[in-house]
Design a protein around this motif. Structure first.
Motif, PDB file in Angstrom:
ATOM      1  N   ARG A  19     -41.622 -13.021  20.950  1.00 35.16           N
ATOM      2  CA  ARG A  19     -41.383 -11.771  21.140  1.00 35.16           C
ATOM      3  C   ARG A  19     -42.268 -11.227  22.490  1.00 35.16           C
ATOM      4  O   ARG A  19     -41.982 -10.740  23.207  1.00 35.16           O
ATOM      5  CB  ARG A  19     -41.057 -10.922  20.019  1.00 35.16           C
ATOM      6  N   ASP A  20     -43.392 -11.401  21.777  1.00 32.26           N
ATOM      7  CA  ASP A  20     -44.418 -11.100  22.683  1.00 32.26           C
ATOM      8  C   ASP A  20     -44.710 -11.493  24.037  1.00 32.26           C
ATOM      9  O   ASP A  20     -44.723 -10.831  24.981  1.00 32.26           O
ATOM     10  CB  ASP A  20     -46.059 -11.373  21.960  1.00 32.26           C
ATOM     11  N   ARG A  21     -44.477 -12.739  24.054  1.00 28.95           N
ATOM     12  CA  ARG A  21     -44.208 -13.629  25.351  1.00 28.95           C
ATOM     13  C   ARG A  21     -42.972 -12.911  26.274  1.00 28.95           C
ATOM     14  O   ARG A  21     -43.323 -12.785  27.528  1.00 28.95           O
ATOM     15  CB  ARG A  21     -44.315 -14.941  25.234  1.00 28.95           C
ATOM     16  N   LEU A  22     -41.933 -12.683  25.438  1.00 30.41           N
ATOM     17  CA  LEU A  22     -40.710 -12.407  26.201  1.00 30.41           C
ATOM     18  C   LEU A  22     -40.956 -10.958  26.912  1.00 30.41           C
ATOM     19  O   LEU A  22     -40.428 -10.418  27.738  1.00 30.41           O
ATOM     20  CB  LEU A  22     -39.488 -12.403  25.526  1.00 30.41           C
ATOM     21  N   GLN A  23     -41.741 -10.074  26.020  1.00 30.35           N
ATOM     22  CA  GLN A  23     -42.112  -8.756  26.360  1.00 30.35           C
ATOM     23  C   GLN A  23     -42.689  -8.820  27.736  1.00 30.35           C
ATOM     24  O   GLN A  23     -42.396  -7.846  28.658  1.00 30.35           O
ATOM     25  CB  GLN A  23     -42.979  -7.982  25.454  1.00 30.35           C
ATOM     26  N   VAL A  24     -43.731  -9.678  27.929  1.00 25.96           N
ATOM     27  CA  VAL A  24     -44.205  -9.722  29.123  1.00 25.96           C
ATOM     28  C   VAL A  24     -43.479 -10.365  30.256  1.00 25.96           C
ATOM     29  O   VAL A  24     -43.450  -9.785  31.412  1.00 25.96           O
ATOM     30  CB  VAL A  24     -45.599 -10.858  29.015  1.00 25.96           C
ATOM     31  N   GLU A  25     -42.554 -11.152  29.942  1.00 23.33           N
ATOM     32  CA  GLU A  25     -41.765 -11.884  30.879  1.00 23.33           C
ATOM     33  C   GLU A  25     -40.500 -11.097  31.508  1.00 23.33           C
ATOM     34  O   GLU A  25     -40.058 -11.031  32.573  1.00 23.33           O
ATOM     35  CB  GLU A  25     -41.250 -13.311  30.375  1.00 23.33           C
ATOM     36  N   VAL A  56     -25.300 -10.341  31.797  1.00 24.14           N
ATOM     37  CA  VAL A  56     -24.247 -10.028  31.046  1.00 24.14           C
ATOM     38  C   VAL A  56     -23.843  -8.723  31.001  1.00 24.14           C
ATOM     39  O   VAL A  56     -24.829  -8.062  30.261  1.00 24.14           O
ATOM     40  CB  VAL A  56     -24.173 -10.722  29.868  1.00 24.14           C
ATOM     41  N   PRO A  57     -22.772  -8.306  31.559  1.00 18.04           N
ATOM     42  CA  PRO A  57     -22.578  -6.745  31.413  1.00 18.04           C
ATOM     43  C   PRO A  57     -22.374  -6.414  29.711  1.00 18.04           C
ATOM     44  O   PRO A  57     -21.898  -7.233  29.211  1.00 18.04           O
ATOM     45  CB  PRO A  57     -21.341  -6.503  32.304  1.00 18.04           C
ATOM     46  N   ALA A  58     -22.459  -5.548  29.580  1.00 23.94           N
ATOM     47  CA  ALA A  58     -21.920  -4.762  28.244  1.00 23.94           C
ATOM     48  C   ALA A  58     -22.574  -5.406  27.032  1.00 23.94           C
ATOM     49  O   ALA A  58     -22.269  -5.010  25.794  1.00 23.94           O
ATOM     50  CB  ALA A  58     -20.591  -4.585  28.212  1.00 23.94           C
ATOM     51  N   ILE A  59     -23.954  -5.839  27.053  1.00 25.51           N
ATOM     52  CA  ILE A  59     -24.609  -6.250  26.027  1.00 25.51           C
ATOM     53  C   ILE A  59     -25.893  -5.649  26.266  1.00 25.51           C
ATOM     54  O   ILE A  59     -26.497  -5.603  27.174  1.00 25.51           O
ATOM     55  CB  ILE A  59     -24.724  -7.750  25.766  1.00 25.51           C
ATOM     56  N   CYS A  60     -26.487  -5.124  25.164  1.00 26.90           N
ATOM     57  CA  CYS A  60     -27.862  -4.629  25.336  1.00 26.90           C
ATOM     58  C   CYS A  60     -28.882  -5.446  24.237  1.00 26.90           C
ATOM     59  O   CYS A  60     -28.714  -5.402  23.218  1.00 26.90           O
ATOM     60  CB  CYS A  60     -27.961  -3.240  24.719  1.00 26.90           C
ATOM     61  N   ILE A  61     -29.702  -6.296  24.911  1.00 28.07           N
ATOM     62  CA  ILE A  61     -30.559  -7.210  24.114  1.00 28.07           C
ATOM     63  C   ILE A  61     -31.696  -6.361  23.565  1.00 28.07           C
ATOM     64  O   ILE A  61     -32.365  -5.536  24.081  1.00 28.07           O
ATOM     65  CB  ILE A  61     -31.283  -8.237  25.045  1.00 28.07           C
ATOM     66  N   GLN A  62     -32.122  -6.505  22.086  1.00 29.14           N
ATOM     67  CA  GLN A  62     -32.832  -5.311  21.516  1.00 29.14           C
ATOM     68  C   GLN A  62     -33.823  -6.252  20.746  1.00 29.14           C
ATOM     69  O   GLN A  62     -34.756  -5.727  20.211  1.00 29.14           O
ATOM     70  CB  GLN A  62     -32.164  -4.603  20.520  1.00 29.14           C
ATOM     71  N   GLY A  63     -33.689  -7.533  20.771  1.00 29.07           N
ATOM     72  CA  GLY A  63     -34.943  -8.367  20.016  1.00 29.07           C
ATOM     73  C   GLY A  63     -34.329  -9.911  19.677  1.00 29.07           C
ATOM     74  O   GLY A  63     -33.492 -10.273  20.072  1.00 29.07           O
ATOM     75  N   LEU A  64     -35.197 -10.367  18.639  1.00 33.60           N
ATOM     76  CA  LEU A  64     -35.022 -11.521  18.131  1.00 33.60           C
ATOM     77  C   LEU A  64     -34.633 -11.567  16.644  1.00 33.60           C
ATOM     78  O   LEU A  64     -35.042 -10.588  15.830  1.00 33.60           O
ATOM     79  CB  LEU A  64     -36.155 -12.361  18.420  1.00 33.60           C
ATOM     80  N   MET A  65     -33.943 -12.797  16.191  1.00 40.52           N
ATOM     81  CA  MET A  65     -33.506 -12.742  14.702  1.00 40.52           C
ATOM     82  C   MET A  65     -34.045 -14.238  14.434  1.00 40.52           C
ATOM     83  O   MET A  65     -33.775 -15.223  15.214  1.00 40.52           O
ATOM     84  CB  MET A  65     -32.094 -12.538  14.504  1.00 40.52           C
TER      85      MET A  65
END
Ligand SMILES: *Cc1c(COP(=O)(O)O)cnc(C)c1O
Length: 242
Positions: A190-196, A158-167
Motif C-alpha cells: 500500500r505504501d508503495r502504491l501510495q507513492v506510485e 475504469v469509470p464508476a469505480i473508486c479504488i480505496q485500498g487493499l484487502m
C-alpha cells in the motif's frame, strides 16, 4: 430465556469482547479505535441473527455470496453498510453493485470492468478494494503482489469505480503472530502504491479475521472482517459457489 433471547445475549457478549480486543490492539499500536471498522461477517448467518447484531449496534456486514446476501440486505436497515468479501463472478457483478456499498475482493481487471460497467449503468460509483494474494497460496484468489501495480494502472481508467485500498487473507497459521509478515507485506505494498499513484486515496487496509485480527490491527488494518468471534462457529458446510 427463550432461544431468541439466548442468541441475543451470546451475540451481545461476543460483540463486547471483540470491541474490547480491538480497543486493546489499538492501544498497543498507538491507534485510535475509531480508525478500525468492525465488519461483522454474516455469511451462513440467518437474517434474524443479523438483525439482532444490528440492534446491538453493528452497522457493517460482510457477505461472501451474492445470492445469500440478496435475501438479507433488503431486510436490514438501510443505515447499514454491506461489504462484499467473496470471489465475484462477472455474471453477478450487477447484482453485487445493486446490493453492496463496497467490494473488497476485486481480483482481476475483468471483474473491475464488469463492476464499473454495472455501476455506471446504475448511476453509482462503487467503492472497491483490490484483493492481494500476499501468501501466494494456490488456493487463494487475488492479484500477485508483483502484478498489483500494473493492474492499478489499467484500473485507474475504469469509470464508476473508486479504488480505496487493499484487502488480503493471511494463511491459516497455528499462532496469530505468524500471520504478521503477510499483514506487513500488504501495508508495505500500500505504501508503495501510495507513492506510485498519489491520485488514489489508499485509505483502507482490509485485513484480519477471527484468528488474527489483533495482529492485523497492530499492522495497520482499517477494516477487520470478523465472523466466528461474533456469530459463533459456522455449521453449514456446503457453500454455494458464488
Ligand atoms: C469468512 C470470511 C471472513 C470471516 O472469517 P472468520 O474466521 O469467521 O472471522 C473474513 N474474510 C473473508 C474473505 C471470509 O471469507
Amino acid at each position: 430465556m427463550d432461544d431468541d433471547q439466548n442468541v441475543k445475549e451470546t451475540v451481545k457478549h461476543n460483540i463486547a469482547i471483540v470491541r474490547e480486543r480491538i480497543a486493546k490492539a489499538c492501544r498497543r499500536a498507538g491507534r485510535d479505535p475509531a480508525e478500525v471498522t468492525l465488519v461483522a461477517v454474516s455469511k451462513t448467518v440467518d437474517a434474524a441473527r443479523v438483525i439482532r447484531a444490528y440492534e446491538l449496534g453493528i452497522r457493517d456486514f460482510g457477505e461472501n455470496w451474492v445470492q445469500e446476501a440478496a435475501e438479507k440486505v433488503p431486510r436490514i436497515e438501510a443505515l447499514s453498510t454491506w461489504h462484499f468479501i467473496g470471489h465475484l463472478q462477472t455474471n453477478k457483478a450487477r447484482k453485487a453493485v445493486e446490493l453492496f456499498d463496497i467490494i473488497h475482493s476485486v481480483d482481476s481487471l475483468r471483474i473491475a470492468r464488469a463492476i464499473g460497467k454495472a455501476a455506471a449503468s446504475l448511476g453509482k460509483e462503487m467503492r472497491v478494494l483490490l484483493e492481494v494474494n500476499v501468501s501466494g497460496e494456490f488456493s487463494k484468489y487475488g492479484f500477485n503482489s508483483e502484478d498489483v501495480s500494473a493492474a492499478v494502472g489499467d484500473m485507474i481508467r475504469v469509470p464508476a469505480i473508486c479504488i480505496q485500498g487493499l484487502m488480503t487473507m493471511a494463511p491459516v497459521v497455528s499462532h496469530p503472530d505468524e500471520a504478521r509478515p503477510y499483514f506487513v507485506k500488504l501495508r508495505q505494498l500500500r505504501d508503495r502504491l501510495q507513492v506510485e499513484y498519489p491520485e488514489i486515496a489508499w485509505q483502507h487496509l482490509s485485513m484480519g479475521m477471527t484468528d488474527d485480527f489483533e495482529v492485523a490491527i497492530e499492522e495497520g488494518a482499517t477494516m477487520v472482517r470478523i465472523g466466528r468471534a461474533i456469530f459463533g462457529e459456522r455449521t453449514k458446510v456446503n457453500q454455494p459457489l458464488s
